[in-house]
Scaffold this active site. Sequence first.
Site, PDB file in Angstrom:
ATOM      1  N   HIS A 126      12.796 -15.456 -10.371  1.00 52.46           N
ATOM      2  CA  HIS A 126      12.855 -14.799  -9.957  1.00 52.46           C
ATOM      3  C   HIS A 126      11.922 -14.353  -9.486  1.00 52.46           C
ATOM      4  O   HIS A 126      12.708 -12.495  -8.616  1.00 52.46           O
ATOM      5  CB  HIS A 126      11.298 -14.313 -11.422  1.00 52.46           C
ATOM      6  CG  HIS A 126      11.429 -14.122 -12.448  1.00 52.46           C
ATOM      7  ND1 HIS A 126      12.698 -14.183 -13.588  1.00 52.46           N
ATOM      8  CD2 HIS A 126      10.778 -15.224 -13.867  1.00 52.46           C
ATOM      9  CE1 HIS A 126      12.348 -14.018 -14.268  1.00 52.46           C
ATOM     10  NE2 HIS A 126      11.936 -14.973 -15.416  1.00 52.46           N
ATOM     11  N   HIS A 165      14.317 -16.076 -19.961  1.00 49.19           N
ATOM     12  CA  HIS A 165      14.713 -14.545 -19.253  1.00 49.19           C
ATOM     13  C   HIS A 165      15.997 -14.952 -18.083  1.00 49.19           C
ATOM     14  O   HIS A 165      16.139 -16.292 -17.185  1.00 49.19           O
ATOM     15  CB  HIS A 165      12.911 -14.676 -18.418  1.00 49.19           C
ATOM     16  CG  HIS A 165      11.916 -14.799 -19.155  1.00 49.19           C
ATOM     17  ND1 HIS A 165      11.585 -16.226 -19.603  1.00 49.19           N
ATOM     18  CD2 HIS A 165      11.351 -13.840 -20.187  1.00 49.19           C
ATOM     19  CE1 HIS A 165      10.312 -15.860 -20.849  1.00 49.19           C
ATOM     20  NE2 HIS A 165      10.777 -14.234 -20.326  1.00 49.19           N
ATOM     21  N   ASP A 244      12.029 -21.778 -22.441  1.00 52.00           N
ATOM     22  CA  ASP A 244      11.624 -20.751 -22.985  1.00 52.00           C
ATOM     23  C   ASP A 244      11.921 -20.342 -24.497  1.00 52.00           C
ATOM     24  O   ASP A 244      11.803 -19.004 -24.803  1.00 52.00           O
ATOM     25  CB  ASP A 244      10.277 -20.055 -22.251  1.00 52.00           C
ATOM     26  CG  ASP A 244      11.376 -19.633 -21.469  1.00 52.00           C
ATOM     27  OD1 ASP A 244      12.472 -19.713 -20.925  1.00 52.00           O
ATOM     28  OD2 ASP A 244      10.452 -18.625 -19.755  1.00 52.00           O
TER      29      ASP A 244
HETATM   30 ZN   LIG Z   1      11.867 -17.688 -18.272  1.00 49.98          ZN
END
Ligand SMILES: [Zn+2]
Length: 312
Positions: A126, A165, A244
Amino acid sequence: MSTAFFHHPDCEAHDMGDDHPESPKRLRAIEDRLTQTGLMDKLLVTQAEEASRDEIRRAHPDKYIDQLEQMAPTKGRVMADPDTMMTAYSLRAARLAAGSGVQAVNQVLVNQARNAFCAIRPPGHHAERSRTMGFSFFNNVAIAALHALSFHHLERVAILDFDVHQGNGTIDIFHHDPRVLMCSSFQHPFYPYKHYHDMPDHVVNVMLKAGTDSKTYRQAITEGWLDALDRFKPQLILVSAGFDAHRLDPLADIELETEDYRWITDTITDVAKAHCRGRVVSMLEGGYNLQVLADGVEAHVRGLLAAGNASL
Ligand SMILES: [Zn+2]
């Protein structure tokens, strides 16, 4: 040949508090599992070293690195962003995490190991060029890719990101750099709510609706990633390995099973075998249910070991 494993105890010193999901216990759970199952004995275990400033600045400007250094507290915690806290030990851990990828790329490209897994934190995908986000300070996988391109003079590196993500930081860094094919699969719409539209050909977004199951996931990856990879012909594959998207992970709503992590690993190592002599460097990103994280990493490492020991 073998599978390398990179770690460092100081990656556990970065601690954002008992309530924070990105906890030092994640690495303990992984190492305990690999030790209990005897897998650790089969790995070429190496202690990570810090990435140098020159290695980090291939992905992040000096000004950003200076800002992080100035922000680092001598005690207690400060907020780097709403999700990411910094302690006196955070930048040491972040430099070790980034450095492990650089070392792993070196080992794999000089044929000391066929593939590698870096059990490190903080995660990196990220982290944008000039911004911390989502528990990330330095973009570990981007720093590893830029080391392969700049130092080893590779021309084509693929980054495969199967964290739930989107790897927005990695896309931010390589958006204008077609030497890197970035294939990401992620829950959508979902955090970090970035980089979905008008992407160049070298950014492949596989978007997954909440509730996506194993069968749909495998089909989406097969259709979304594999042709792009075959056209690109990577000389090295890097992996942002997040665990995740499992159905029991507390942070997301994709319904993968542990077996899917062995499937995605086998899929990746098959592509690597076809295009780049099996060369894969995988780096830990997310995964917040400790049991599921250990299960997923075990499946992933078993896949890497199987590919590492197979003949090409
Ligand atoms: Zn993640």
